[in-house]
Structures are given as structure tokens and as C-alpha cells.
Design an enzyme around this catalytic site. Structure first.
Site, PDB file in Angstrom:
ATOM      1  N   HIS A 224      31.258  36.371 -11.694  1.00 31.73           N
ATOM      2  CA  HIS A 224      32.261  36.613 -10.500  1.00 31.73           C
ATOM      3  C   HIS A 224      33.632  36.543 -10.946  1.00 31.73           C
ATOM      4  O   HIS A 224      33.869  35.562 -11.793  1.00 31.73           O
ATOM      5  CB  HIS A 224      31.795  35.719  -9.572  1.00 31.73           C
ATOM      6  N   HIS A 225      34.499  37.202 -10.384  1.00 27.95           N
ATOM      7  CA  HIS A 225      35.952  37.035 -10.461  1.00 27.95           C
ATOM      8  C   HIS A 225      36.398  35.528 -10.044  1.00 27.95           C
ATOM      9  O   HIS A 225      37.605  35.131 -10.517  1.00 27.95           O
ATOM     10  CB  HIS A 225      36.908  38.177  -9.721  1.00 27.95           C
ATOM     11  N   CYS A 226      35.820  34.741  -9.131  1.00 27.56           N
ATOM     12  CA  CYS A 226      36.371  33.657  -9.028  1.00 27.56           C
ATOM     13  C   CYS A 226      36.173  32.539 -10.300  1.00 27.56           C
ATOM     14  O   CYS A 226      36.714  31.579 -10.262  1.00 27.56           O
ATOM     15  CB  CYS A 226      35.494  32.953  -7.927  1.00 27.56           C
TER      16      CYS A 226
END
Length: 476
Positions: free
Chosen positions: A138-140
Site C-alpha cells: 500500500h502507498h501508505c
């Protein structure tokens, strides 16, 4: 901010995903590897040994009710590596179309928020005795540069400092500053220079602050200025298409030397040609303000330090799709990027995200949620360039032949491009909305043609310059 807390920028990717039911904000990379694949048990054991080098690999995101505080990372009490390492075989003969189709399907699926936000697919059955690994997170968890480092941590060449916090560099730099300061204080002339410099500091800070504020104002203005309407922007579905285009890094540097531009300029010029091609093929007129692209700008320390948090800002240049000639496209891209850099837009964006860390998270989260739920008409695509490993990498003794990056799309962006260098290759990983980009292969082909055209033009320039030198004539 503590490492177990998500920054506002990290959390913003979660908020954006929540605001767009058709988005999966995951980044990834697909590595093509030589030789037969390892069996599943061997691969599981190999990854398990390296998990200690991957921050948050065993942790999930915990959010607070009503966004009373920033999300945090917490250990997953039910962590099972078998849930994250998966295996699939392509149908014979294992050609690129089948591989890219599978990548598109995987990248379109959201990760389970109740588990650590990553997964890894072993893909068997590629043609010519090859296999592949698709890593997705995930980009987070990380931006593109940190994600590339995390990918390297899965390789045989990885060391315990694959993900560098920058502390040793900071300590060395601090010692260097101390020794320089002592030398300055021991010299009368240096003392006078130091006093003069001290009076100059407030002026420089004020000028820099004003430039940053102006840059942020320009950025906000561009965000609220719509691009010309085309089929490139609009609602998207849940399914994705994926393709890769490849060019040579050594040939790209030939182009850079001939025209005095950067690798990023060449990449964006090739992408410009790709957009122009599909617009014309769709019967649409490429206009000057048709394709505004979001270009992420890394704000990580130059020496490679920093954390795995997202550390980036952005610029929003228009790609010159109204220009037909490839060389003119390149020079226009070069000038526009220089203008955006001089306008301090990335500094303004970085200053805003930095200040946001000190504000109440609830207000920030709600503002992001509101902004991402409004239909945006300004940004048409994203083009992110990540420098990849220059050395040859291996997975369990097997050589990685190529690496293709994956970037998510969301918020009415129907095409996104990630650019990654590895060895002598520059790969363009192209993600498209399945329903509205059936011509994604044409787009990839146009990128490769544009790079070939630029190389031919660059070599003509070099040949003409050599002839002039032989004849004693000045360069034009």
C-alpha cells in the site's frame, strides 16, 4: 513523528482510497527472473528470513474513531506469512500478454486492511525458462523510492542497512560541522566572515520563505485550473490494464548529451508522444492544456537517508501534446520543468505537508476526505520516475533480468505511468483503467517509437557536430 505513526501524507493515501470506491492505492514491481522458480517452501523461508529488514511487514494499520489521532502501526497478532506469499502459473506458452493481464488484475484488487498491507506473488510458467515475482504494498507504507529499497531487501544482495534511517550520515555530518566551526573560530578573518554571514541569514530565510509561499500559491492555482476535457480523464472502474515499455539507459544518455537534457526530460517527452498518439487515434485534438501531469518530486536526503514514510512533493506541468515533432517535445518539456522548478512549486508543496504534521489530524483527515470526494478536472495523469538499482540483483541465486514498476490510478485519472531504471534499461510501467483504455498497448508502443526517434535525431546531431569539427567550423 514517531515511526509507528503514519504521517498526514501517508494517511492521505488511505483517505483517498476510502473516498474512491474504484481505487486500489498500491504500488508494486514485477521482476522477471531467469531459470526455474524455487518451490514454495524455499521461497517462504527466504522471505521470512528477510522480514526483519522490512518495516511494518508484520504490522497492520490501526485507526482511531472520528480521526481523533493519526493512524498507527501495530503488530498483527495473527500474522501468517502464507497469507502474503502467493503462487500462480500462467497458461502455456506464458507470453507477455498473459503476464501483464495478471499484473493488471492483481494491482486492481485492494489489500485487506485487517492485515499487513503487502503481498508477494510468485508467477510460474513464463516463456523462455523464466519466472516472475510481483511485489505489492500500500502507498501508505512507502513512496516509490522507499518501495524500491524495500524490494531490494528481498534480493540476495540485501544487507541489514537496505532501508537506511540516515542516522550514521547525520552523525558524520554533525561531526564535520563541529570541526569546521572550531576552525572558523580560531581565525580572525574567518570570524569576520562569520559575522557578515550571520547578518545575511535573516534575509535569505525571508526570501526563501516568500519564494516557497509563492510556489505553493502557484501549485494551488494549477490544482483548481481544469485541463481541456478529453477521454483521458473521467470516472474509472475497478479493473485495470497493465503494459510495459522499455528503452535503453545508455541510448537515453546519448539523447541527454546531444540536447543538454535529463533522463527525466527524455522519459516525459516519450510519454508526451504516447498521449498525443492515442488522442489522435481516438479522433481528439491534442491541445496545449490537454494533459497536465502530476510529477512527484522526492524530498529525501540526497545521501539516501530518511525513513520509509512518503517523502515527496510534486509539480504539475502540462505535457506538450500539441507539438508534433519529438525533438521539439523534448525541448519544450525541458523548458517547462525548468520553469516549474524555478517557481518553487515542489518546495511549496513540501512545506505544506511538513506543517500539516503539526496540525490536528482530525481537521487534516476531513479536509483530505472532502477534497478527494470532489470530482477533480485538473490532473490528467501521473508520471513518477524512480531510480532503481544499477547492479545486477538475484533472488535465491537466480538473476533478475528486468524490473517493471506499477503505479495506481484514482480520482478520475485513467492512465498512470511509473518509470524505473535497472541496469541498462528504463522501464515504463503503464496502468490504465480497463474499460476506458483499450489502447494501452498503442500507448506503450508510441513511447518506444518516440525514444527511437529521439535517438536517431541525437545521433544526427552528433554526426553533424563531428563533421563540423573536422572541417574547422563552429558548432551551430
Amino acid at each position: 513523528m514517531a515511526d509507528d505513526n503514519l504521517t498526514p501524507l501517508d494517511a492521505g493515501f488511505l483517505e483517498a482510497e476510502d473516498s474512491d470506491p474504484h481505487a486500489s492505492l498500491t504500488i508494486g514491481a514485477i521482476a522477471i527472473i531467469a531459470g526455474p522458480p524455487p518451490n514454495q517452501i524455499e521461497f517462504l523461508e527466504s522471505v521470512a528470513q528477510r522480514l526483519s529488514m522490512l518495516p511494518h511487514a508484520r504490522q497492520r494499520v490501526r485507526t482511531l474513531p472520528l480521526d481523533l489521532g493519526s493512524p498507527t502501526w501495530e503488530d498483527d497478532p495473527l500474522f501468517d506469512i502464507g497469507h502474503h506469499i502467493r503462487r500462480v502459473a500462467l497458461p502455456h506458452p506464458g507470453e507477455a500478454d498473459a503476464l501483464f493481464g495478471f499484473v493488471g488484475r492483481v494491482m486492481g484488487h485492494r489489500l485487506d486492511r485487517d492485515r499487513p498491507l503487502w503481498e508477494c506473488w510468485v508467477i510460474e510458467g513464463l516463456a523462455n525458462d523464466r519466472w516472475a515475482v510481483l511485489a505489492k504494498m500500500h502507498h501508505c507504507m512507502a513512496d516509490g523510492i522507499a518501495g524500491a529499497r524495500l524490494f531490494e531487501a528481498l534480493c540476495d544482495e540485501a544487507t541489514s542497512d537496505s532501508v537506511d534511517t540516515g542516522a550514521p550520515h547525520a552523525e558524520q555530518e554533525s561531526r564535520g560541522r563541529l570541526s569546521r566551526t572550531r576552525a572558523v573560530l580560531s581565525s580572525p578573518s574567518e570570524q569576520l566572515d562569520l559575522v557578515a554571514a550571520a547578518f545575511e541569514v535573516p534575509r535569505r530565510v525571508a526570501v526563501k520563505g516568500l519564494d516557497t509561499a509563492r510556489g505553493f500559491a502557484r501549485l494551488v492555482s494549477e490544482i483548481f485550473t481544469p485541463a481541456s476535457p478529453t477521454s483521458l480523464i473521467g470516472p474509472i472502474g475497478k479493473q485495470r490494464r497493465y503494459r510495459a515499455a522499455r528503452i535503453s539507459m545508455s541510448e537515453t544518455r546519448e539523447i541527454c548529451d546531444a540536447y543538454g537534457v535529463t533522463v527525466n526530460d527524455v522519459a516525459l517527452a516519450a510519454i508526451t508522444s504516447g498521449f498525443r498518439h492515442i488522442l489522435l487515434k481516438r479522433g481528439e485534438r491534442p491541445r496545449p492544456h490537454t494533459v497536465r501531469t502530476l510529477v512527484p518530486v522526492s524530498v529525501r536526503p540526497a545521501r539516501g537517508g530518511g525513513t520509509t514514510h512518503n517523502e515527496m512533493s510534486l509539480m504539475l506541468p502540462y505535457l506538450p501534446v500539441d507539438v508534433a515533432d519529438n525533438v521539439q517535445q523534448l525541448m519544450t518539456v525541458h523548458r517547462r520543468l525548468a520553469t516549474h522548478k524555478a517557481g518553487k512549486e515542489s518546495e511549496g508543496g513540501h512545506a505544506f505537508t511538513t506543517l500539516a504534521q503539526y496540525g490536528p489530524f482530525m481537521a487534516i483527515a476531513w479536509a483530505v476526505r472532502l477534497a478527494t470526494r470532489l470530482p477533480q478536472h485538473s490532473v490528467v495523469t501521473i508520471a513518477t520516475n524512480v531510480p532503481g538499482p544499477k547492479r545486477i540483483l538475484h533472488v535465491m541465486g537466480r538473476e533478475i533480468l528486468e524490473i517493471n514498476p506499477c503505479v495506481p490510478i484514482a480520482l478520475r485519472l485513467r492512465i498512470g505511468i511509473a518509470i524505473l531504471s535497472y541496469r541498462d534499461n528504463v522501464s515504463f510501467g503503464i496502468t490504465g483503467d480497463f474499460d476506458t483504455t483499450p489502447d494501452i498497448t498503442d500507448f506503450a508502443d508510441a513511447i518506444e517509437r518516440a525514444a527511437a526517434n529521439l535517438l536517431s535525431a541525437a545521433r544526427r546531431v552528433e554526426t553533424e557536430a563531428a563533421l563540423r569539427a573536422q572541417q574547422g567550423k563552429p558548432a551551430s
